[in-house]
Design a protein around this motif. Structure first.
Motif, PDB file in Angstrom:
ATOM      1  N   VAL A   1      -7.809  -2.485  -0.927  1.00 11.09           N
ATOM      2  CA  VAL A   1      -9.173  -2.338  -0.424  1.00 11.09           C
ATOM      3  C   VAL A   1      -9.996  -1.623  -1.490  1.00 11.09           C
ATOM      4  CG1 VAL A   1     -10.647  -1.373   1.391  1.00 11.09           C
ATOM      5  CG2 VAL A   1      -8.394  -2.298   1.982  1.00 11.09           C
ATOM      6  N   GLY A   2     -11.148  -2.199  -1.802  1.00 12.88           N
ATOM      7  CA  GLY A   2     -12.051  -1.622  -2.782  1.00 12.88           C
ATOM      8  C   GLY A   2     -13.192  -0.882  -2.109  1.00 12.88           C
ATOM      9  N   PHE A   3     -13.458   0.313  -2.625  1.00 12.64           N
ATOM     10  CA  PHE A   3     -14.553   1.151  -2.139  1.00 12.64           C
ATOM     11  C   PHE A   3     -15.582   1.221  -3.262  1.00 12.64           C
ATOM     12  CE2 PHE A   3     -10.703   2.071   0.050  1.00 12.64           C
ATOM     13  CZ  PHE A   3     -11.082   2.195   1.372  1.00 12.64           C
TER      14      PHE A   3
ATOM     15  N   GLY B   1      -0.597   0.845   4.007  1.00 14.54           N
ATOM     16  CA  GLY B   1       0.264   0.063   3.132  1.00 14.54           C
ATOM     17  C   GLY B   1      -0.479  -0.830   2.166  1.00 14.54           C
ATOM     18  N   VAL B   2      -1.691  -0.435   1.806  1.00 19.79           N
ATOM     19  CA  VAL B   2      -2.450  -1.154   0.776  1.00 19.79           C
ATOM     20  C   VAL B   2      -2.800  -0.191  -0.355  1.00 19.79           C
ATOM     21  CG1 VAL B   2      -3.467  -2.923   2.280  1.00 19.79           C
ATOM     22  CG2 VAL B   2      -4.610  -0.698   2.032  1.00 19.79           C
ATOM     23  N   ASP B   3      -2.986  -0.740  -1.547  1.00 24.17           N
ATOM     24  CA  ASP B   3      -3.575   0.052  -2.619  1.00 24.17           C
ATOM     25  C   ASP B   3      -5.064   0.220  -2.348  1.00 24.17           C
ATOM     26  OD1 ASP B   3      -1.172   0.255  -3.972  1.00 24.17           O
ATOM     27  OD2 ASP B   3      -1.590  -1.441  -5.294  1.00 24.17           O
ATOM     28  N   VAL B   4      -5.613   1.305  -2.839  1.00 28.56           N
ATOM     29  CA  VAL B   4      -7.055   1.498  -2.739  1.00 28.56           C
ATOM     30  C   VAL B   4      -7.615   1.724  -4.149  1.00 28.56           C
ATOM     31  CG1 VAL B   4      -6.996   2.358  -0.380  1.00 28.56           C
ATOM     32  CG2 VAL B   4      -6.810   3.987  -2.266  1.00 28.56           C
TER      33      VAL B   4
ATOM     34  N   ASN C   1     -13.441  -5.796  -0.371  1.00 30.62           N
ATOM     35  CA  ASN C   1     -14.319  -4.876  -1.099  1.00 30.62           C
ATOM     36  C   ASN C   1     -15.626  -4.662  -0.336  1.00 30.62           C
ATOM     37  OD1 ASN C   1     -14.799  -3.470  -3.702  1.00 30.62           O
ATOM     38  ND2 ASN C   1     -16.421  -4.988  -4.008  1.00 30.62           N
ATOM     39  N   ASP C   2     -16.082  -3.401  -0.220  1.00 29.76           N
ATOM     40  CA  ASP C   2     -17.347  -3.174   0.506  1.00 29.76           C
ATOM     41  C   ASP C   2     -17.994  -1.867   0.064  1.00 29.76           C
ATOM     42  OD1 ASP C   2     -19.434  -3.648   2.360  1.00 29.76           O
ATOM     43  OD2 ASP C   2     -18.014  -4.344   3.879  1.00 29.76           O
ATOM     44  N   TYR C   3     -19.252  -1.664   0.522  1.00 31.10           N
ATOM     45  CA  TYR C   3     -20.009  -0.456   0.215  1.00 31.10           C
ATOM     46  C   TYR C   3     -20.314   0.290   1.509  1.00 31.10           C
ATOM     47  CZ  TYR C   3     -24.121  -3.024   1.839  1.00 31.10           C
ATOM     48  OH  TYR C   3     -25.010  -3.735   2.610  1.00 31.10           O
ATOM     49  N   ASN C   4     -20.709   1.548   1.360  1.00 32.79           N
ATOM     50  CA  ASN C   4     -20.948   2.422   2.526  1.00 32.79           C
ATOM     51  C   ASN C   4     -19.720   2.504   3.420  1.00 32.79           C
ATOM     52  OD1 ASN C   4     -23.483   2.931   1.586  1.00 32.79           O
ATOM     53  ND2 ASN C   4     -24.584   1.801   3.171  1.00 32.79           N
TER      54      ASN C   4
END
Ligand code: G3I
Length: 304
Positions: free
Chosen positions: A200-202, A227-230, A169-172
């Motif tokens: 991956v978290g946005f 191949g990952v969920d977002v 998980n990250d920002y920018n």
């Protein structure tokens, strides 16, 4: 459908919010929470300082309150966050090297084990990349234990709770830029080498300094193609009125256009619940009334 959660569910997605345990007794807050949302992220209660205030002595009281509330209201739980350079307990600052690595891994194992079977997805590692154009890892005490600390954390989390989806998980990182490309390269490498990562978290803390860029959807898509969920994990958008409502719709539509974007979480319920000291970045006003941004979000979810 007439609520955010039910509308998102029509396309197999969830709609979540950050939750603070101490607000659950506020009936305006909990009424909206239980009506609108089917995923919750504890805003602070699962962080290292909250769950392990002294080494190897764990306190789950506040986090358990949220988990119990969620389970009795058919809400899933996004665990946040197992390993992060911020909100570490004081004792961690006395550690480095192998001792810090082992303390981090023990923390991941203990917390993920405590919540085994109850967590839809874990933010295993949060905000580990540097801002700006370097594409480098963020310098931190955890990074200084060795570049493999991230994969070590993911492996420990998988071993402790094999049923939880494991996210970075990250920002920018919401558009195509040096930081998001560095994360992309890590995820690609993890997939190639069999390091367990599922999503991956946005965060998507949107403001004039970090606006929604035209490649927002393309960025989600390129990660999904690995191949990952977002997921959009901490959405808030500075502003008000029609402009804010339109930006919310843009973000929601970007997620809806990506098959593997399976959920959106806003970072609080009412404007007054926001971590931002000023501004009106959320979907409900301070009294709990629906804003224009709520309506545009709901309409976007219902348009698919
Ligand atoms: O724990 C103390 C408490 O003992 C004291 O009574 C209280 C008095 O103000 O402060 C409490 O700590 C605060 C904590 O929130 C709990 O309310 C901290 O000062 C405050 O800094 C902390 O802020 C949180 C912030 O993360 C810390 O980094 C915000 O609530 C939370 O919304 C924010 O969330 C982060 C995500 O985890 C990661 N991505 C960015 C996002 C926004 O910054």
């Amino acid at each position: 459908a007439t609520t955010l959660g039910a509308s998102a569910a029509q396309s197999g997605r969830y709609f979540g919010t950050a939750v603070a345990a101490y607000k659950l007794s506020d009936s305006v807050y909990s009424t909206i929470l239980d009506r609108e949302f089917n995923m919750v992220t504890p805003e602070n209660e699962m962080k290292w300082d909250a769950t392990e205030p002294s080494q190897n002595s764990f306190n789950y009281n506040s986090a358990d309150q949220i988990v119990n509330h969620a389970q009795s209201h058919n809400q899933r739980i996004r665990g946040h966050a197992l390993a992060w350079h911020q909100q570490q307990p004081g004792w961690v600052s006395g550690l480095s090297g192998t001792a810090l690595r082992n303390a981090m891994l023990n923390h991941v194992t203990q917390v993920a084990t405590h919540y085994k079977g109850k967590i839809y997805s874990w933010d295993v590692v949060n905000e580990a990349f540097a801002d700006g154009s370097s594409g480098a890892r963020r310098d931190s005490n955890l990074q200084r234990t060795g570049n493999d600390w991230i994969e070590a954390a993911f492996r420990a989390a998988r071993a402790a709770d094999p049923g939880a989806k494991l996210c970075y998980n990250d920002y920018n990182t919401d558009g195509v830029n040096a930081k998001s490309t560095a994360v992309y390269n890590m995820v690609q490498d993890f997939k190639a080498r069999g390091v367990p990562i599922d999503c991956v978290g946005f965060q998507s803390h949107i403001n004039p300094q970090s606006p929604v860029t035209s490649d927002y959807q393309a960025n989600l898509q390129r990660f999904a193609d690995l191949g990952v969920d977002v997921q959009i994990t901490e959405l808030d958008i500075e502003g008000s009125g029609t402009a804010q409502a339109n930006t919310y719709a843009t973000v929601v539509n970007a997620c809806l256009a990506v098959a593997r974007c399976n959920g959106i979480t806003v970072w609080g319920i009412r404007d007054s619940d926001s971590w931002r000291s000023s501004g009106t970045p959320l979907l409900f006003d301070n009294s709990g009334n629906k804003k224009a941004a709520y309506t545009s979000t709901l309409n976007a979810l219902n348009a698919v």
